[in-house]
Design a protein around this motif. Structure first.
Motif, PDB file in Angstrom:
ATOM      1  N   ALA A   1      29.841  38.722  34.050  1.00 14.92           N
ATOM      2  CA  ALA A   1      30.979  37.805  33.910  1.00 14.92           C
ATOM      3  C   ALA A   1      30.512  36.398  33.548  1.00 14.92           C
ATOM      4  O   ALA A   1      31.093  35.753  32.666  1.00 14.92           O
ATOM      5  CB  ALA A   1      31.774  37.775  35.214  1.00 14.92           C
TER       6      ALA A   1
ATOM      7  N   THR B   1      35.344  28.159  37.011  1.00 12.76           N
ATOM      8  CA  THR B   1      35.934  29.453  36.652  1.00 12.76           C
ATOM      9  C   THR B   1      35.815  30.408  37.836  1.00 12.76           C
ATOM     10  O   THR B   1      34.734  30.568  38.407  1.00 12.76           O
ATOM     11  CB  THR B   1      35.193  30.069  35.447  1.00 12.76           C
ATOM     12  OG1 THR B   1      35.253  29.145  34.359  1.00 12.76           O
ATOM     13  CG2 THR B   1      35.817  31.400  35.037  1.00 12.76           C
TER      14      THR B   1
ATOM     15  N   LYS C   1      36.252  36.974  39.915  1.00 12.00           N
ATOM     16  CA  LYS C   1      36.861  37.928  40.848  1.00 12.00           C
ATOM     17  C   LYS C   1      35.889  39.053  41.174  1.00 12.00           C
ATOM     18  O   LYS C   1      35.043  39.402  40.350  1.00 12.00           O
ATOM     19  CB  LYS C   1      38.121  38.519  40.216  1.00 12.00           C
ATOM     20  CG  LYS C   1      39.241  37.522  39.983  1.00 12.00           C
ATOM     21  CD  LYS C   1      40.471  38.294  39.493  1.00 12.00           C
ATOM     22  CE  LYS C   1      41.484  37.385  38.841  1.00 12.00           C
ATOM     23  NZ  LYS C   1      42.550  38.158  38.174  1.00 12.00           N
TER      24      LYS C   1
ATOM     25  N   ASP D   1      38.682  43.054  40.005  1.00 12.05           N
ATOM     26  CA  ASP D   1      39.782  43.188  39.044  1.00 12.05           C
ATOM     27  C   ASP D   1      39.598  42.255  37.870  1.00 12.05           C
ATOM     28  O   ASP D   1      40.432  41.387  37.595  1.00 12.05           O
ATOM     29  CB  ASP D   1      41.124  42.944  39.754  1.00 12.05           C
ATOM     30  CG  ASP D   1      42.005  44.192  39.720  1.00 12.05           C
ATOM     31  OD1 ASP D   1      41.579  45.202  39.112  1.00 12.05           O
ATOM     32  OD2 ASP D   1      43.091  44.167  40.312  1.00 12.05           O
ATOM     33  N   GLU D   2      38.506  42.434  37.155  1.00 10.30           N
ATOM     34  CA  GLU D   2      38.129  41.532  36.067  1.00 10.30           C
ATOM     35  C   GLU D   2      37.288  42.368  35.073  1.00 10.30           C
ATOM     36  O   GLU D   2      36.248  42.931  35.450  1.00 10.30           O
ATOM     37  CB  GLU D   2      37.286  40.404  36.695  1.00 10.30           C
ATOM     38  CG  GLU D   2      36.347  39.681  35.766  1.00 10.30           C
ATOM     39  CD  GLU D   2      37.053  39.060  34.572  1.00 10.30           C
ATOM     40  OE1 GLU D   2      38.098  38.430  34.757  1.00 10.30           O
ATOM     41  OE2 GLU D   2      36.554  39.257  33.437  1.00 10.30           O
TER      42      GLU D   2
ATOM     43  N   GLN E   1      35.137  41.910  32.681  1.00 11.99           N
ATOM     44  CA  GLN E   1      33.695  41.702  32.492  1.00 11.99           C
ATOM     45  C   GLN E   1      32.900  42.066  33.749  1.00 11.99           C
ATOM     46  O   GLN E   1      31.708  42.395  33.656  1.00 11.99           O
ATOM     47  CB  GLN E   1      33.389  40.256  32.082  1.00 11.99           C
ATOM     48  CG  GLN E   1      33.795  39.911  30.649  1.00 11.99           C
ATOM     49  CD  GLN E   1      33.029  40.701  29.590  1.00 11.99           C
ATOM     50  OE1 GLN E   1      32.198  41.561  29.883  1.00 11.99           O
ATOM     51  NE2 GLN E   1      33.344  40.417  28.336  1.00 11.99           N
TER      52      GLN E   1
END
Lengths: 324, 324
Positions: free
Chosen positions: B58, B141, B144, B147-148, B150
């Motif tokens: 992410a 930023t 999570k 539930d994301e 990346q």
């Protein structure tokens, strides 16, 4: 004689059979060591120690007809399990000669790995005589624990992996600390690194009071330990360096390092906390040397070979109680 | 949306940064499982759990200017350490919002990995409000935990490795058991295997009484757990499957499996004895399912993902005392 070509040939025979272990690290351990510390966890090897490599190398190098008759070894420890498992995977029989007072779990494990265990009375009997009689009778080949070129070549595959994995990380110079008993692993790694990573130097690590290799290297000839028992690092308590391994150690390795039993236990606790691996005391002396002998080291990077993890829960609890 | 192409892109970003973990095995565990059992030890990943992969994925996917402002996460556990370490290695700052009653060691570790830890009172304050205010103020930023897309892509790299490592061993068909909290790891692995190893099926493993994913899959819609605390498998106690992960789980995974706390502790002890790795309870439920739910499995080979090893010494001793 042992050479990097023999090690490369052993690596080819081990491919797909021995496990390739990764290099582990933790910023918390770097802080304690005062430098970059990489750990080669051979506790994750089949049977819980590097010994599987040498056993597989030696058995796979035998002439098929001779191999089919089976193999024999003397050991109450990691070499026993390595030979038993490698023999079973080759579809051949193995006999392991063990003292009758060896820990019950080790006897059971060796049997469960497929070996026939022959027990002898340490006080009254000679394991060499018993073993020689069985070997003669059945035509078995003796697999020695360290003073055997194909065993050294198998252990040397650890060195080939270190050279490649360190290069992938951009590491060319390092001191490589190796838990040292008879010197099979130490000499094999040194031979591999001599040609594959010439910026690295191998330094044997031992328990204090059982530092025959350190003293032999310092003195220029083989010096025995005063005692063969009486230290929790049982996996690496050998009376003296081997006849084949010592000249290699002398040419390529040193100076040696030695740590206390408490330092080995402390390293086990830190390996639990920071690397999530299980080490036995004898498999933790190189890591302990990296963590607690920082003034004796020179390079910015140190690589510690964690050679085995066959420790019973009771002793592991002692390490956690005291140092975790 | 998440896809195997996103997972491959994440794998490219993780190369040389995340650790590639090997597949481990033991004939002793095969005996208990009644089939071939392979274990993917993500406890050996940086920070002791697979969470580092998703965090790195992410953070590395962010636009450089946005990334440079820093990241924030809510977590008292493995996600916190993964995000803190990945942020530090990227040279950016991280804020981790943790409950003030979180274990002191976890707070200290997260700080030592380079994060600024912001504590909140679980009873009086909302972590979302606190986090949102800090994020807005500093332009951070939010990363999570599951539930994301990346993050799912990063966890999915475990699946790419399983596919390749199993193929190297000649394994094409297998049930792949995955310790399941919010479903990021489980859905990511399932997406990777769907195209790279279509003969494998992913089955989520959870603690009994906290088997929201199993019940949601069986019921056809998201079902919450009755409670969010009260089980030693703290790393995987989430209230319900994620909004992004559940449709993937529904399409590709199941049926789910659930084990008791005692079975998780027993699996930890067997992983200690036979694999020489350290697992936390929540990281051991897939292995426990492989060992103790043999009648619920069909394939000749089962692969258990051991997702984390961040357990304190006290609880590890309990596992050893009772089962080793």
């Amino acid at each position: 004689m042992s050479s990097v070509e023999m090690i490369e040939a052993a690596a080819a025979r081990l491919a797909g059979h021995a496990r390739r272990t990764p290099l582990l690290s933790s910023p918390f351990l770097d802080d304690i060591a005062g430098r970059r510390l990489l750990v080669k966890p051979e506790c994750l090897q089949h049977t819980g120690s590097f010994k599987f490599r040498g056993a597989w190398s030696a058995i796979s190098a035998l002439d098929p007809e001779i191999r089919a008759r089976g193999v024999i070894a003397f050991s109450s420890g990691n070499h026993a399990q390595g030979v038993a498992h490698a023999a079973t995977l080759h579809g051949i029989s193995s006999v392991i000669v063990m003292p009758s007072d060896a820990p019950r779990l080790k006897i059971e494990n060796t049997r469960a790995l497929g070996a026939e265990v022959v027990l002898y009375d340490r006080g009254r009997e000679s394991r060499e005589e018993i073993g020689a009689a069985i070997a003669r009778e059945r035509g078995l080949t003796l697999i020695k624990p360290y003073d055997e070129p194909q065993v050294i070549a198998g252990q040397g595959t650890v060195g080939l992996e270190i050279a490649q994995e360190a290069a992938d990380m951009g590491v060319e110079r390092a001191e490589v600390l190796v838990c040292c008993g008879g010197g099979g692993l130490t000499s094999g790694i040194a031979l591999a690194l001599e040609s594959r990573a010439p910026g690295m130097r191998v330094r044997p690590a031992e328990p204090e009071g059982f530092d025959d290799t350190r003293r032999s290297l310092a003195g220029g000839s083989i010096i025995r330990n005063a005692s063969e028992t009486g230290n929790i690092c049982d996996a690496i308590l050998t009376p003296q360096p081997g006849q084949i391994t010592f000249p290699i150690l002398q040419r390529l390795c040193g100076p040696g390092l030695a740590v206390t039993e408490d330092e080995a236990l402390h390293a086990m606790a830190l390996a639990f906390l920071r690397l999530k691996i299980v080490l036995e005391p004898g498999g933790a002396v190189a890591l302990a040397s990296a963590l607690f002998r920082r003034d004796a080291l020179q390079e910015d990077t140190v690589i510690a070979v964690a050679s085995g993890g066959n420790v019973d829960a009771g002793l592991f609890r002692v390490a956690l109680d005291r140092f975790a």
